[in-house]
Design an enzyme around this catalytic site. Structure first.
Site, PDB file in Angstrom:
ATOM      1  N   SER A 192       0.858  -1.173   0.000  1.00 26.76           N
ATOM      2  CA  SER A 192       0.000   0.000   0.000  1.00 26.76           C
ATOM      3  C   SER A 192       0.897   1.227   0.000  1.00 26.76           C
ATOM      4  O   SER A 192       2.054   1.165   0.446  1.00 26.76           O
ATOM      5  CB  SER A 192      -0.889   0.012   1.249  1.00 26.76           C
ATOM      6  OG  SER A 192      -1.514   1.273   1.433  1.00 26.76           O
ATOM      7  N   TYR A 217      -1.070  -0.607  10.454  1.00 29.55           N
ATOM      8  CA  TYR A 217      -1.238  -0.849   9.017  1.00 29.55           C
ATOM      9  C   TYR A 217      -0.003  -0.382   8.253  1.00 29.55           C
ATOM     10  O   TYR A 217       0.517  -1.090   7.387  1.00 29.55           O
ATOM     11  CB  TYR A 217      -2.487  -0.126   8.522  1.00 29.55           C
ATOM     12  CG  TYR A 217      -2.879  -0.466   7.104  1.00 29.55           C
ATOM     13  CD1 TYR A 217      -3.549  -1.649   6.821  1.00 29.55           C
ATOM     14  CD2 TYR A 217      -2.599   0.406   6.060  1.00 29.55           C
ATOM     15  CE1 TYR A 217      -3.919  -1.965   5.532  1.00 29.55           C
ATOM     16  CE2 TYR A 217      -2.962   0.101   4.759  1.00 29.55           C
ATOM     17  CZ  TYR A 217      -3.629  -1.088   4.498  1.00 29.55           C
ATOM     18  OH  TYR A 217      -3.982  -1.395   3.205  1.00 29.55           O
TER      19      TYR A 217
END
Length: 277
Positions: free
Chosen positions: A145, A158
């Protein structure tokens, strides 16, 4: 140009929805045979059934990528169904997490996020890469990501998990250099998937992200096509959106001002502490 993603014998994790489903469907469209793995066997079967309904070849498999034993079992099932070793592995399974600052984020959230997002990719690479190395052909696609380099506030678990995936992919690309095995790491920003509704995502922050993704995010199908094409070209990084590229360059050119800017913008992200203030 090698056509690694065409007529592939592929394994896709997290194939029950979102980007994983898009990868599996696009690989089948490219005449591949696809093992669709997901922690939810029902959604994996939905993806596989959709592929079969269009004349493709696919099978579903339940798999919790946080478990090394589950990934080993997935490899056994893949070999049995494909009749050979997979030559393309897409380590896509992941969970969303965010909304709390470091210190307020429960350690259980850290453990689950890292277990799926980072260890899931580690397990996939550990299990499938040796056969690719021996074959000296094929590809590995790891889904990270832009969070892996953007370091946005209130997303530490995350961010750390995806930064680990980027580093793992870079290391793997170096180790496999010259073997004919391509390593590609996907680093998108917002994609129109269901990741914003997970139980590790603060409801207010997830709602905001979902609205923004609906307005400006890429479709999972577009992201999957771009990534598979990049794998065919042997590209390591896929940073598909303009905002992701802007963050990529800003972080590298102006790291200290970037961190200050991210801190200012992070104050506008809703979260539990804002509700209590």
């Amino acid at each position: 140009m090698p056509r690694r993603t065409h007529r592939a014998h592929a394994v896709v994790t997290g194939a029950g929805s979102g980007i994983g489903r898009a990868f599996a469907t696009e690989l089948a469209r490219r005449d591949g045979r696809v093992v669709c793995a997901d922690i939810d066997p029902g959604t994996a079967e939905d993806t596989a059934a959709g592929i079969r309904s269009r004349g493709g070849e696919a099978v579903a498999a339940g798999c919790d990528v946080a478990s090394a034993a589950d990934v080993d079992a997935l490899a056994e099932k893949a070999r049995a169904w494909l009749g050979r070793e997979p030559n393309l592995v897409v380590n896509n399974a992941g969970v969303g997490a965010g909304g709390r600052v470091v210190g307020d984020t429960p350690l259980t959230d850290w453990q689950r996020t890292l277990g799926v997002n980072l260890w899931g990719v580690v397990h996939g690479c550990h299990t499938f890469v040796p056969a690719l190395r021996r074959a000296r052909a094929g590809g590995v696609i790891n889904v990270a990501s832009a969070a892996g380099f953007a370091a946005a506030p209130r997303m530490a678990a995350y961010n750390v998990s995806k930064a680990g995936v980027v580093s793992l992919s870079e290391t793997l690309a170096a180790e496999l250099s010259g073997t004919g095995v391509a390593v590609t790491v996907l680093c998108p920003t917002l994609v129109r998937t269901n990741i914003f509704g997970g139980d590790l995502v603060d409801a207010a922050a997830g709602s905001l992200a979902r609205r923004v993704a609906g307005a400006v995010g890429f479709s999972p199908e577009r992201v999957a096509r771009m990534t598979l094409d990049a794998c065919d070209r042997g590209r390591l990084y896929v940073v598909p959106q303009p905002d992701a590229l802007l963050l990529w360059h800003a972080k590298r050119l102006l790291p200290t001002p970037y961190a200050r800017m991210a801190g200012v913008l992070g104050r506008f992200v809703p979260g539990p502490r804002d509700k209590e203030a």
